[in-house]
Scaffold this motif. Sequence first.
Motif, PDB file in Angstrom:
ATOM      1  N   SER A  79      74.663 -33.082 -20.415  1.00 33.35           N
ATOM      2  CA  SER A  79      75.418 -33.687 -19.322  1.00 33.35           C
ATOM      3  C   SER A  79      76.464 -34.674 -19.811  1.00 33.35           C
ATOM      4  CB  SER A  79      74.458 -34.381 -18.343  1.00 33.35           C
ATOM      5  OG  SER A  79      73.783 -35.456 -18.969  1.00 33.35           O
ATOM      6  N   ASN A  80      76.325 -35.199 -21.018  1.00 33.72           N
ATOM      7  CA  ASN A  80      77.309 -36.147 -21.553  1.00 33.72           C
ATOM      8  C   ASN A  80      78.437 -35.448 -22.309  1.00 33.72           C
ATOM      9  OD1 ASN A  80      76.083 -35.295 -23.893  1.00 33.72           O
ATOM     10  ND2 ASN A  80      75.766 -37.342 -24.741  1.00 33.72           N
ATOM     11  N   GLY A  81      78.410 -34.094 -22.316  1.00 36.32           N
ATOM     12  CA  GLY A  81      79.431 -33.344 -23.022  1.00 36.32           C
ATOM     13  C   GLY A  81      79.020 -32.908 -24.409  1.00 36.32           C
ATOM     14  N   GLY A  82      77.855 -33.352 -24.876  1.00 38.42           N
ATOM     15  CA  GLY A  82      77.373 -32.965 -26.190  1.00 38.42           C
ATOM     16  C   GLY A  82      76.767 -31.574 -26.199  1.00 38.42           C
ATOM     17  N   MET A  83      76.252 -31.170 -27.364  1.00 37.48           N
ATOM     18  CA  MET A  83      75.654 -29.855 -27.530  1.00 37.48           C
ATOM     19  C   MET A  83      74.296 -29.972 -28.217  1.00 37.48           C
ATOM     20  SD  MET A  83      78.839 -27.520 -28.843  1.00 37.48           S
ATOM     21  CE  MET A  83      77.765 -26.067 -28.886  1.00 37.48           C
ATOM     22  N   ALA A  84      73.488 -28.952 -28.049  1.00 36.84           N
ATOM     23  CA  ALA A  84      72.187 -28.893 -28.718  1.00 36.84           C
ATOM     24  C   ALA A  84      71.912 -27.457 -29.135  1.00 36.84           C
ATOM     25  CB  ALA A  84      71.077 -29.391 -27.798  1.00 36.84           C
ATOM     26  N   VAL A  85      71.366 -27.299 -30.330  1.00 38.57           N
ATOM     27  CA  VAL A  85      70.974 -25.983 -30.839  1.00 38.57           C
ATOM     28  C   VAL A  85      69.485 -26.028 -31.155  1.00 38.57           C
ATOM     29  CG1 VAL A  85      71.271 -24.273 -32.650  1.00 38.57           C
ATOM     30  CG2 VAL A  85      73.250 -25.526 -31.803  1.00 38.57           C
ATOM     31  N   VAL A  86      68.758 -25.065 -30.627  1.00 40.39           N
ATOM     32  CA  VAL A  86      67.307 -24.993 -30.829  1.00 40.39           C
ATOM     33  C   VAL A  86      66.963 -23.658 -31.479  1.00 40.39           C
ATOM     34  CG1 VAL A  86      65.079 -24.795 -29.668  1.00 40.39           C
ATOM     35  CG2 VAL A  86      66.730 -26.531 -28.927  1.00 40.39           C
ATOM     36  N   TYR A  87      66.247 -23.732 -32.596  1.00 42.93           N
ATOM     37  CA  TYR A  87      65.732 -22.531 -33.262  1.00 42.93           C
ATOM     38  C   TYR A  87      64.212 -22.600 -33.217  1.00 42.93           C
ATOM     39  CZ  TYR A  87      64.135 -19.552 -37.092  1.00 42.93           C
ATOM     40  OH  TYR A  87      63.466 -18.615 -37.840  1.00 42.93           O
ATOM     41  N   SER A  88      63.589 -21.516 -32.758  1.00 41.21           N
ATOM     42  CA  SER A  88      62.136 -21.478 -32.644  1.00 41.21           C
ATOM     43  C   SER A  88      61.605 -20.200 -33.276  1.00 41.21           C
ATOM     44  CB  SER A  88      61.722 -21.544 -31.168  1.00 41.21           C
ATOM     45  OG  SER A  88      60.322 -21.649 -31.041  1.00 41.21           O
ATOM     46  N   SER A  89      60.435 -20.294 -33.928  1.00 44.22           N
ATOM     47  CA  SER A  89      60.004 -19.151 -34.730  1.00 44.22           C
ATOM     48  C   SER A  89      58.493 -19.026 -34.838  1.00 44.22           C
ATOM     49  CB  SER A  89      60.602 -19.285 -36.138  1.00 44.22           C
ATOM     50  OG  SER A  89      60.079 -18.315 -37.000  1.00 44.22           O
ATOM     51  N   TRP A  90      58.034 -17.775 -34.867  1.00 40.91           N
ATOM     52  CA  TRP A  90      56.662 -17.436 -35.246  1.00 40.91           C
ATOM     53  C   TRP A  90      56.663 -16.768 -36.622  1.00 40.91           C
ATOM     54  CZ3 TRP A  90      55.124 -14.887 -29.949  1.00 40.91           C
ATOM     55  CH2 TRP A  90      54.654 -15.885 -29.073  1.00 40.91           C
ATOM     56  N   VAL A  91      57.712 -16.982 -37.400  1.00 38.66           N
ATOM     57  CA  VAL A  91      57.782 -16.392 -38.737  1.00 38.66           C
ATOM     58  C   VAL A  91      58.140 -17.450 -39.784  1.00 38.66           C
ATOM     59  CG1 VAL A  91      58.462 -14.147 -37.813  1.00 38.66           C
ATOM     60  CG2 VAL A  91      60.222 -15.759 -38.506  1.00 38.66           C
ATOM     61  N   ASP A  92      58.007 -18.715 -39.419  1.00 47.70           N
ATOM     62  CA  ASP A  92      58.427 -19.824 -40.275  1.00 47.70           C
ATOM     63  C   ASP A  92      57.272 -20.274 -41.163  1.00 47.70           C
ATOM     64  OD1 ASP A  92      59.412 -22.111 -41.432  1.00 47.70           O
ATOM     65  OD2 ASP A  92      60.384 -22.824 -39.610  1.00 47.70           O
ATOM     66  N   LYS A  93      57.401 -20.063 -42.442  1.00 48.02           N
ATOM     67  CA  LYS A  93      56.336 -20.424 -43.376  1.00 48.02           C
ATOM     68  C   LYS A  93      56.255 -21.925 -43.629  1.00 48.02           C
ATOM     69  CE  LYS A  93      55.116 -16.148 -44.422  1.00 48.02           C
ATOM     70  NZ  LYS A  93      53.782 -15.597 -44.111  1.00 48.02           N
ATOM     71  N   SER A  94      57.368 -22.627 -43.428  1.00 46.36           N
ATOM     72  CA  SER A  94      57.379 -24.055 -43.776  1.00 46.36           C
ATOM     73  C   SER A  94      56.779 -24.910 -42.673  1.00 46.36           C
ATOM     74  CB  SER A  94      58.806 -24.521 -44.078  1.00 46.36           C
ATOM     75  OG  SER A  94      59.633 -24.360 -42.940  1.00 46.36           O
ATOM     76  N   GLY A  95      56.833 -24.468 -41.390  1.00 45.34           N
ATOM     77  CA  GLY A  95      56.294 -25.238 -40.275  1.00 45.34           C
ATOM     78  C   GLY A  95      56.364 -26.755 -40.543  1.00 45.34           C
ATOM     79  N   TYR A  96      56.428 -27.634 -39.544  1.00 49.59           N
ATOM     80  CA  TYR A  96      56.346 -27.239 -38.158  1.00 49.59           C
ATOM     81  C   TYR A  96      57.634 -27.596 -37.404  1.00 49.59           C
ATOM     82  CZ  TYR A  96      54.826 -27.204 -33.291  1.00 49.59           C
ATOM     83  OH  TYR A  96      54.739 -26.952 -31.956  1.00 49.59           O
ATOM     84  N   MET A  97      58.221 -28.757 -37.728  1.00 51.67           N
ATOM     85  CA  MET A  97      59.363 -29.185 -36.944  1.00 51.67           C
ATOM     86  C   MET A  97      60.337 -30.018 -37.775  1.00 51.67           C
ATOM     87  SD  MET A  97      59.407 -31.316 -33.357  1.00 51.67           S
ATOM     88  CE  MET A  97      58.713 -32.805 -34.078  1.00 51.67           C
ATOM     89  N   TYR A  98      61.621 -29.835 -37.458  1.00 49.53           N
ATOM     90  CA  TYR A  98      62.685 -30.639 -38.061  1.00 49.53           C
ATOM     91  C   TYR A  98      63.799 -30.756 -37.028  1.00 49.53           C
ATOM     92  CZ  TYR A  98      66.708 -31.849 -40.965  1.00 49.53           C
ATOM     93  OH  TYR A  98      67.817 -32.453 -41.484  1.00 49.53           O
ATOM     94  N   PHE A  99      64.345 -31.966 -36.860  1.00 51.84           N
ATOM     95  CA  PHE A  99      65.491 -32.080 -35.965  1.00 51.84           C
ATOM     96  C   PHE A  99      66.409 -33.207 -36.395  1.00 51.84           C
ATOM     97  CE2 PHE A  99      62.320 -34.780 -33.826  1.00 51.84           C
ATOM     98  CZ  PHE A  99      63.053 -35.928 -33.534  1.00 51.84           C
ATOM     99  N   GLU A 100      67.673 -33.097 -35.964  1.00 52.78           N
ATOM    100  CA  GLU A 100      68.705 -34.079 -36.260  1.00 52.78           C
ATOM    101  C   GLU A 100      69.392 -34.484 -34.954  1.00 52.78           C
ATOM    102  OE1 GLU A 100      71.503 -32.095 -38.714  1.00 52.78           O
ATOM    103  OE2 GLU A 100      70.041 -31.576 -40.280  1.00 52.78           O
TER     104      GLU A 100
END
Length: 213
Positions: A79-100
Amino acid sequence: VLFFRGWIGNDGAHLTRRSWYSVKNMVGGGTLLDNGVHLIDLIRYMVDEITSCSSCVTSNLRWKFDSVEDTGIAVYNLSNGGMAVVYSSWVDKSGYMYFEVHGLDGFIHVDSRWGKALVTYGRSFQDKTTEDYTDYPKLSYDLELESFVNDYRRGFHPKPTGYDGYRAVKIVLSSYKCVNGNVHQVFDEEDRKLERLYTKTFKVEEPYIRWQS
């Protein structure tokens, strides 16, 4: 805040033990609904309201399910004009979460992959600080329960609220409608009415709501 980027998931080993994970009319969706919904909740809590999904790509890279995805990527407008990208996986060996989270004045990275717990923040790449919480006691469940009881005792509705749960699930389910490339609104006048009704009905301390009329 200008930009949120995150990924979340696991290697999907639990799927071999629980066959109902692949039945859409029982689970409602694949990894975006199972894992990605938690990043959606964090975006709404820390950054801004998600107003639309501009793109969503889902696939079955490993488990080859007929009706639910094991990998998904969605791009959202805020709503403030920004953007967000979300990647989700059931094939990720490194698990579990990372965000910036990147803003006009700085950034913060939160990394819990490979069993770590790292927080890096600063105003630029040259001016950054990293804090390592990997060996700290794991108190998240204790703190959640403590917060729930504390809100109740003080007469507040616990957070996150039922409205927040509704919004997170609606955003993911609406994202599935973007798979064909069409921009899909995930916040509309009915959501605005519902949030007003919810905050009028329940006493919520510092609700997630950041949407400006």
